[in-house]
Structures are given as structure tokens and as C-alpha cells.
Write an enzyme that holds these catalytic residues in place. Structure first.
Site, PDB file in Angstrom:
ATOM      1  N   CYS A  39      -8.779 -28.096   5.730  1.00 10.70           N
ATOM      2  CA  CYS A  39      -7.472 -27.512   6.065  1.00 10.70           C
ATOM      3  C   CYS A  39      -6.744 -28.389   7.077  1.00 10.70           C
ATOM      4  O   CYS A  39      -7.330 -29.240   7.731  1.00 10.70           O
ATOM      5  CB  CYS A  39      -7.620 -26.077   6.566  1.00 10.70           C
ATOM      6  N   ASP A  83       0.859  -1.184   0.000  1.00  5.24           N
ATOM      7  CA  ASP A  83       0.000   0.000   0.000  1.00  5.24           C
ATOM      8  C   ASP A  83       0.897   1.236   0.000  1.00  5.24           C
ATOM      9  O   ASP A  83       2.120   1.128   0.055  1.00  5.24           O
ATOM     10  CB  ASP A  83      -0.979  -0.031   1.181  1.00  5.24           C
ATOM     11  N   CYS A  92     -14.430 -28.299   6.172  1.00  2.95           N
ATOM     12  CA  CYS A  92     -13.147 -27.680   5.816  1.00  2.95           C
ATOM     13  C   CYS A  92     -12.060 -28.752   5.774  1.00  2.95           C
ATOM     14  O   CYS A  92     -11.974 -29.591   6.665  1.00  2.95           O
ATOM     15  CB  CYS A  92     -12.784 -26.593   6.835  1.00  2.95           C
ATOM     16  N   HIS A 145      -6.665 -21.785   9.841  1.00  3.21           N
ATOM     17  CA  HIS A 145      -8.023 -22.154   9.425  1.00  3.21           C
ATOM     18  C   HIS A 145      -8.758 -20.978   8.776  1.00  3.21           C
ATOM     19  O   HIS A 145      -9.364 -21.132   7.721  1.00  3.21           O
ATOM     20  CB  HIS A 145      -8.868 -22.682  10.593  1.00  3.21           C
ATOM     21  N   CYS A 187      -8.412 -28.447  10.604  1.00  4.28           N
ATOM     22  CA  CYS A 187      -9.667 -29.195  10.730  1.00  4.28           C
ATOM     23  C   CYS A 187      -9.444 -30.697  10.541  1.00  4.28           C
ATOM     24  O   CYS A 187     -10.188 -31.509  11.081  1.00  4.28           O
ATOM     25  CB  CYS A 187     -10.690 -28.656   9.736  1.00  4.28           C
ATOM     26  N   ASP A 201      -8.266  -6.996   0.153  1.00  3.52           N
ATOM     27  CA  ASP A 201      -7.384  -7.332   1.263  1.00  3.52           C
ATOM     28  C   ASP A 201      -8.133  -7.025   2.537  1.00  3.52           C
ATOM     29  O   ASP A 201      -8.973  -6.125   2.562  1.00  3.52           O
ATOM     30  CB  ASP A 201      -6.109  -6.484   1.240  1.00  3.52           C
TER      31      ASP A 201
HETATM   32 ZN   LIG Z   1     -10.217 -25.565   8.600  1.00  6.38          ZN
END
Ligand SMILES: [Zn+2]
Length: 390
Positions: A327, A60, A325, A356, A330, A287
Site C-alpha cells: 500500500c 443499512d 504490504c 493501510h 508501507c 461490513d
Molecule cells: Zn500497508
């Protein structure tokens, strides 16, 4: 874009960001200018090399932090005088010095210096602020055009033997043993993870639309910023305290006046629902600190809505944080464990929660991209069908 304020997405290492599929992250010029300093980052080869991040970075302009973190700032046509929030020392940012700083940091995309109009602001104040930003946009572009070859990774400015992030000189000289982050550069490059800049490659400078909460000013700001001409455009000055409906109205008032074939970037937005909504409206980049900041406070985004992991009801919950999820958090940990880590104030709680939430945001954008692609295909098919109809 996850936000990596001081060349770090708080709590998450770069290899995990890569695994999550982060394509671009944001660094804050104001923070990096104060610490470790632009000269230091430049000397170390630029931001990519300094933080061992071979994928894209956007910086930025520093303007937003100057305006949000500095009660005692003084704004003139020339620029902004402000005090460091770290030690109180006095500094000055102008369009020219903000460009110089961002060229020194060497991100792929840099932003024109703008004034983020405060909320609320009356129409006269919003107009005056918009005019200031338009003047600064032209000065930003002028300085950038004159100095863009000074970027630390510009291959025609690197002395022989100096390792560049792009590593082109080393590779060109046959030295393919140049290692970055433990990996062979040639391997990274063949995997598409390292850009191969042409000798004349430079950064891209984006313009920023302001105009307060006035649709007519937003339109004027967009049209006049497009007249100056940039390879991408941001909508700034939103998410500054106005009601969500107003944010949406301002985005709708601005978007049609920005070229659809250039990246359109909405700054500082939003919740998972909002980023899906804005992406569908035509925004290409966003963002927000929300996924990372909320994670550090135990607020997690899931397919079933938001949850606060600190709640006692999770103390014996052996289920995953989000059963939809995939990820790494998880897949491995229970809500009970995550709740315990948070209650015990363990650093790992912040790390896992952040991984996560970032994964959830990136999944949200992946599914938005997928549905846009499907929609385009459906439109194409229906277009073909309507073509045979009278
Ligand atoms: Zn997750």
C-alpha cells in the site's frame, strides 16, 4: 465493505478509496437521516452524487443505530420512537419511513427494517423479536415495491436539464461535457466506474435474518425471510457481545437456509481472520468498522499480526509498517514516522493508519477470492478426473 457512516470513510478521500480498489461502501441511514437529512441528500441527487462516489453503496435500515445508540427508544409493532443522539429531538422509524429514507438516499442496496435483538435474550424474547422483524420485512418490501421508482436517480423521474448522478439524460441529449469529480462522465463510464442504469433500474432491497442466539429460530427466520423473497439476504443481530464461537454457530445455522445463488451478507463482522473464514464458509458480503476505527486508535493489522504503533519500541524503527504490504503507506513511510505522527496526535496519523488497514482488509478479501477461484478450478479438474474413473 468499508463503513462510511456519514457519507465519509473517516480520514480517507474517495480517490484513495478508488485506488485501494473499494467496490462498495456502507452508509448509515440513521446518521444521514439526522444529518444532513434525507431531503437534503435527495435534493442533491442522492448519496452517490452528494459524496462523489460512482461505485456501489449499501445503506443499512437505521435499525441497528436506533437500538444501539438509544437507551430511551420505544418499540411497538408500528415502529420505533427514539431520540437523536445529537440534540435529543424525538423521531419515529417504521418499516415504511426507513424505506422512504433509504429510497431518498438512493444507495444501490438498501436493507429491510429490522429489530436487532439484544444479547443476551431468552428464547421467548428472541422469538417475539424475530416475529416483529418478519412482519417488518414484509412491510418493507411492500413499501419498496410501491415506491421504488422514487429513487433520486431514476431516469424517468428526472426533469429535463437536471444533472443526475448517472448523467444519462445529459448524455442522451448529447451533453457529454457533464463533469463529476473533475472527470468526464463518459470516461468514467467507459472505464466501468459508472453504472449505466436502464430507464427502469431501481435499488435492490435485501432481507435480514434475526433469531437471537437460537439455531432453530435462525433457521425459521431464514426460511420465512426467503419466503417473503428478496434479491439478497443478510444475517443480522450478530457481533452484539456474544462469544465468537456462538457467532460462528449462528452463521452455520443460518447459511444453509439462504439461497447460495443470492448474495449472503454477514453484518458487522469482523477481524481479518474472521472475514476470511466466513467468506470461505459462503458469506459474500461483510461490513465492519474495525479496520477504520482500530486505525484511528493506532491498532494496525499486518501480515505478521496486530501491532500498536504507539509503542516506544517503534520510535527508531526505520522499516515499513508491513514489509509484505504494497500500500502507499508501507511503500513510503517508516514505523518510526508513523509512531511519531501518532504520538504527536497528528491528523495524518489517522489518515495513514486507516489507508493501510483498509488496504490490508481488501488484500485479505482479494486473496480469499483468489483461493476460492483456485479451489473451484481444482474441484472442476478433480471432477473431470473422477468422471473417467469407474
Ligand atoms: Zn500497508
Amino acid at each position: 465493505m468499508p463503513v462510511g457512516t456519514v457519507a465519509s470513510v473517516k480520514g480517507v478521500s474517495q480517490d484513495i478509496l478508488e485506488e485501494l480498489g473499494v467496490q462498495i461502501l456502507l452508509g448509515n441511514t440513521y446518521h444521514l437521516y439526522l444529518r444532513p437529512g434525507v431531503g437534503q441528500v435527495r435534493q442533491l441527487g442522492g448519496l452517490h452524487r452528494f459524496m462523489a462516489w460512482p461505485r456501489a453503496i449499501l445503506t443499512d435500515s437505521g435499525g441497528f443505530q436506533v437500538f444501539s445508540l438509544n437507551e430511551l427508544r420505544k418499540v411497538t409493532e408500528e415502529g420505533v420512537t427514539f431520540r437523536s443522539h445529537l440534540d435529543g429531538s424525538a423521531h419515529f422509524f417504521s418499516p415504511e419511513s426507513a424505506m422512504e429514507a433509504q429510497i431518498g438516499l438512493g444507495a444501490d442496496i438498501m436493507m429491510a427494517f429490522d429489530e436487532c435483538t439484544e444479547f443476551p435474550a431468552d428464547r421467548e424474547r428472541a422469538r417475539q423479536s424475530m416475529e416483529l422483524t418478519l412482519g417488518w420485512a414484509a412491510r418493507s418490501k411492500k413499501y419498496f415495491e410501491a415506491h421504488k421508482r422514487e429513487v433520486p436517480w431514476a431516469t424517468d423521474h428526472i426533469a429535463p436539464g437536471v444533472p443526475t448522478w448517472a448523467g444519462e439524460r445529459n448524455l442522451a441529449g448529447g451533453g457529454d461535457d457533464h463533469k463529476i469529480a473533475g472527470q468526464n462522465l463518459a470516461e468514467l463510464r467507459s472505464a466501468g466506474q459508472v453504472r449505466t442504469p436502464a430507464p427502469t433500474q431501481t435499488q435492490a432491497l435485501f432481507g435480514i435474518v434475526q433469531g437471537g442466539m437460537d439455531p432453530a429460530l435462525r433457521r425459521e427466520s431464514a426460511e420465512r425471510t426467503v419466503e417473503i423473497g428478496f434479491p439478497g439476504y443478510a444475517i443480522g443481530g450478530l457481533s452484539v457481545g456474544e462469544p465468537r464461537a456462538v457467532t460462528r454457530e449462528m452463521v452455520e445455522a443460518t447459511l444453509p437456509h439462504l439461497p447460495a445463488d443470492k448474495p449472503r451478507y454477514l453484518m458487522g463482522v469482523g477481524t481479518p481472520e474472521e472475514i476470511a473464514e466466513y467468506a470461505n464458509a459462503g458469506i459474500d458480503m461483510m461490513d465492519c468498522v474495525l479496520p477504520t476505527r482500530a486505525a484511528r486508535h493506532g491498532l494496525l493489522f499486518t501480515s505478521q499480526g496486530r501491532l500498536s504503533i504507539k509503542q516506544a519500541r517503534f520510535a527508531s524503527d526505520q522499516g515499513p509498517l508491513d514489509s509484505n504490504c504494497g500500500c502507499r503507506v508501507c511503500r513510503r513511510y517508516s514505523r518510526a514516522y508513523l509512531r511519531h505522527l501518532y504520538a504527536a496526535n497528528e491528523v495524518l496519523a489517522q489518515v495513514l493508519n486507516t489507508v493501510h488497514n483498509l488496504s490490508f482488509y481488501l488484500d485479505t478479501m482479494r486473496s480469499v477470492r483468489h483461493s476460492i477461484a483456485l479451489g473451484n478450478r481444482a474441484q472442476l479438474l478433480s471432477g473431470e478426473q473422477s468422471g473417467v474413473k469407474p
